[in-house]
Design a protein around this motif. Structure first.
Motif, PDB file in Angstrom:
ATOM      1  N   LEU A 137      97.652 -82.541 -39.701  1.00 52.28           N
ATOM      2  CA  LEU A 137      97.023 -83.468 -38.763  1.00 52.28           C
ATOM      3  C   LEU A 137      96.959 -82.889 -37.351  1.00 52.28           C
ATOM      4  O   LEU A 137      97.782 -82.057 -36.963  1.00 52.28           O
ATOM      5  CB  LEU A 137      97.790 -84.788 -38.749  1.00 52.28           C
ATOM      6  CG  LEU A 137      97.929 -85.517 -40.090  1.00 52.28           C
ATOM      7  CD1 LEU A 137      98.690 -86.811 -39.905  1.00 52.28           C
ATOM      8  CD2 LEU A 137      96.566 -85.776 -40.713  1.00 52.28           C
ATOM      9  N   HIS A 138      95.972 -83.374 -36.569  1.00 46.74           N
ATOM     10  CA  HIS A 138      95.785 -83.006 -35.164  1.00 46.74           C
ATOM     11  C   HIS A 138      95.568 -81.507 -34.986  1.00 46.74           C
ATOM     12  O   HIS A 138      96.002 -80.906 -33.993  1.00 46.74           O
ATOM     13  CB  HIS A 138      96.976 -83.473 -34.320  1.00 46.74           C
ATOM     14  CG  HIS A 138      97.345 -84.907 -34.545  1.00 46.74           C
ATOM     15  ND1 HIS A 138      96.477 -85.950 -34.282  1.00 46.74           N
ATOM     16  CD2 HIS A 138      98.476 -85.469 -35.044  1.00 46.74           C
ATOM     17  CE1 HIS A 138      97.063 -87.095 -34.597  1.00 46.74           C
ATOM     18  NE2 HIS A 138      98.260 -86.835 -35.057  1.00 46.74           N
ATOM     19  N   THR A 148      94.956 -83.374 -45.984  1.00 51.36           N
ATOM     20  CA  THR A 148      94.510 -82.262 -45.138  1.00 51.36           C
ATOM     21  C   THR A 148      95.130 -80.952 -45.601  1.00 51.36           C
ATOM     22  O   THR A 148      94.469 -79.910 -45.631  1.00 51.36           O
ATOM     23  CB  THR A 148      94.875 -82.545 -43.667  1.00 51.36           C
ATOM     24  OG1 THR A 148      94.217 -83.743 -43.239  1.00 51.36           O
ATOM     25  CG2 THR A 148      94.483 -81.399 -42.757  1.00 51.36           C
ATOM     26  N   ASP A 172      91.796 -84.547 -42.017  1.00 52.19           N
ATOM     27  CA  ASP A 172      91.667 -84.468 -40.554  1.00 52.19           C
ATOM     28  C   ASP A 172      90.278 -83.923 -40.257  1.00 52.19           C
ATOM     29  O   ASP A 172      90.043 -82.703 -40.315  1.00 52.19           O
ATOM     30  CB  ASP A 172      92.746 -83.547 -39.982  1.00 52.19           C
ATOM     31  CG  ASP A 172      92.641 -83.367 -38.468  1.00 52.19           C
ATOM     32  OD1 ASP A 172      91.742 -83.995 -37.861  1.00 52.19           O
ATOM     33  OD2 ASP A 172      93.438 -82.607 -37.898  1.00 52.19           O
ATOM     34  N   HIS A 221      89.871 -81.016 -37.734  1.00 52.22           N
ATOM     35  CA  HIS A 221      90.638 -79.771 -37.839  1.00 52.22           C
ATOM     36  C   HIS A 221      89.690 -78.572 -37.777  1.00 52.22           C
ATOM     37  O   HIS A 221      88.725 -78.493 -38.536  1.00 52.22           O
ATOM     38  CB  HIS A 221      91.428 -79.730 -39.143  1.00 52.22           C
ATOM     39  CG  HIS A 221      92.568 -78.767 -39.108  1.00 52.22           C
ATOM     40  ND1 HIS A 221      92.389 -77.396 -39.051  1.00 52.22           N
ATOM     41  CD2 HIS A 221      93.913 -78.965 -39.101  1.00 52.22           C
ATOM     42  CE1 HIS A 221      93.563 -76.801 -39.023  1.00 52.22           C
ATOM     43  NE2 HIS A 221      94.515 -77.738 -39.045  1.00 52.22           N
ATOM     44  N   ASP A 233      92.691 -89.068 -42.318  1.00 49.70           N
ATOM     45  CA  ASP A 233      94.014 -88.830 -42.897  1.00 49.70           C
ATOM     46  C   ASP A 233      95.091 -89.338 -41.944  1.00 49.70           C
ATOM     47  O   ASP A 233      95.177 -88.898 -40.796  1.00 49.70           O
ATOM     48  CB  ASP A 233      94.187 -87.328 -43.146  1.00 49.70           C
ATOM     49  CG  ASP A 233      95.418 -86.997 -43.982  1.00 49.70           C
ATOM     50  OD1 ASP A 233      96.195 -87.909 -44.287  1.00 49.70           O
ATOM     51  OD2 ASP A 233      95.586 -85.803 -44.320  1.00 49.70           O
TER      52      ASP A 233
END
Length: 380
Positions: A308-309, A167, A136, A139, A161
């Protein structure tokens, strides 16, 4: 030797979508470096766009990766010049659990005594190739730990990713956000993300080979491989050997089948550092493979790390244990660059702390102690 014949074989006439629909591939490893180099050079000067997208090269391993119909034609004409192996699939060694909040310093990082070693080393500048699902790139905990990368699944795109596993591994190794997020084992090391696995966590062996090849040529100091398969690949062994000869440490997960006398490949190759998983009680986790082929154990049960995110996620597996070991090695390499892989493996085993007694567990099996490892490594 007539290289034109081989190049012509790699540029077959177009037969509709047959080759585009062909999913199986073969790996051809050439015996003669001169032949391979000459063939590759002629290919690069004459390749057509359509064929170029179907054939890949791994110079370090002297491999050609091609769809099966093309590979079969090469094998018929050049069976005495190359070894052919069917391209098989390989899978990640992580078990998904739950999403959570920012962990600060995760329990595994604390358990191996990494924070006590940060006054000695933070892994500054060490390049860690993470062959996984990508990273990510946005991040916040990884913003200062991200180096160059490559995407072998969707070539030409950044190593985004779309799974989360890569990640998570990268966070344990090198996350560096002490104010709001988490800190990994080696917070000033640099992740070189190699996306070889798709969103489902599957990859071709040929993409692993290409990933190792890229890491070596990109100047990585060590490679984290949190994945495995139960079948032996000669081509994979060959390039792991070549990475070791280039002085690069390869760390691999032992697998999550709970086996006592067998572990996954490539961890089973003696040229790697094979890692099993422990839990908070310093016992071998129930899912972890174990036994004589495991070199070192590290925390791998319910590990919180980046996701993620910009989020966080708890996962279990020998994948997670492997990232703790990679981070620890990065700490030492920052202080002792050029230390050989065999010396690092021996040092890990010599400074390991014996595990809690369990049925069937040898007293020689131990868990990594980062502080002891660093101190002893600097004395040597």
């Amino acid at each position: 030797m007539n290289f034109t014949r081989i190049v012509h074989t790699l540029h077959p006439p177009c037969h509709g979508d047959r080759l585009q629909q062909q999913n199986t591939r073969h790996i051809l490893t050439f015996h003669d470096p001169g032949l391979y180099a000459a063939l590759r050079q002629q290919w690069l000067t004459s390749a057509r766009a359509g064929a170029a997208s179907r054939v890949f090269w791994a110079p370090l391993a002297q491999c050609i990766i091609a769809p099966s119909p093309l590979a079969e034609q090469i094998e018929k004409k050049w069976r005495h010049e190359a070894v052919t192996e069917e391209d098989s699939t390989i899978h990640l060694s992580g078990l998904s659990s739950r999403t959570g909040g920012g962990p600060g310093i995760p329990w595994g990082v604390k358990a191996i005594k990494a924070p006590q070693a940060w006054s000695i080393s933070t892994g500054y500048g060490i390049k860690v190739g993470v062959i996984d699902t990508g990273i990510d790139v946005g991040h916040p905990d990884l913003q200062h730990s991200l180096g160059r990368g490559i995407n072998l699944v969707h070539r030409g795109l950044p190593p985004f990713d779309d799974n989360g596993h890569g990640t998570h591994i990268s966070g344990t190794i090198a996350a560096a956000n002490s104010t709001r997020g988490m800190i990994g084992v080696a917070p000033r090391s640099i992740i070189y993300p190699v996306k070889a696995f798709d969103a489902n966590g599957s990859a071709y062996v040929s993409d692993i080979i290409a990933g190792i090849d890229w890491c070596v040529r990109s100047g990585a100091d060590l490679i984290n491989m949190s994945f495995g398969m139960q079948t032996r690949s000669r081509s994979l062994l060959d390039i792991v050997n070549r990475a070791g000869q280039a002085g690069i440490v390869v760390v691999a997960s032992s697998g999550n089948d709970g086996k006592r006398r067998a572990i996954d490949y490539p961890a089973r190759y003696p040229q790697t550092i094979s890692v099993g998983a422990t839990d908070r009680k310093r016992k071998i986790a129930s899912f972890s493979n174990r036994g004589q082929y495991v070199d070192i154990y590290a925390p791998g049960d319910k590990i919180m790390s980046a996701w993620l995110h910009g989020k966080y996620h708890e996962m279990s597996g020998t994948s997670m244990a492997t990232s703790h070991v990679s981070g620890t090695i990065a700490l030492l390499l920052a202080q002792r660059p050029g230390l050989k892989p065999a010396a690092i493996k021996a040092l890990l085993q010599r400074t390991a702390v014996p595990l809690r007694l369990q049925r069937g567990i040898s007293s020689s099996e131990g868990e990594i102690n980062t502080l002891k490892f660093i101190r002893e490594g600097l004395r040597g």
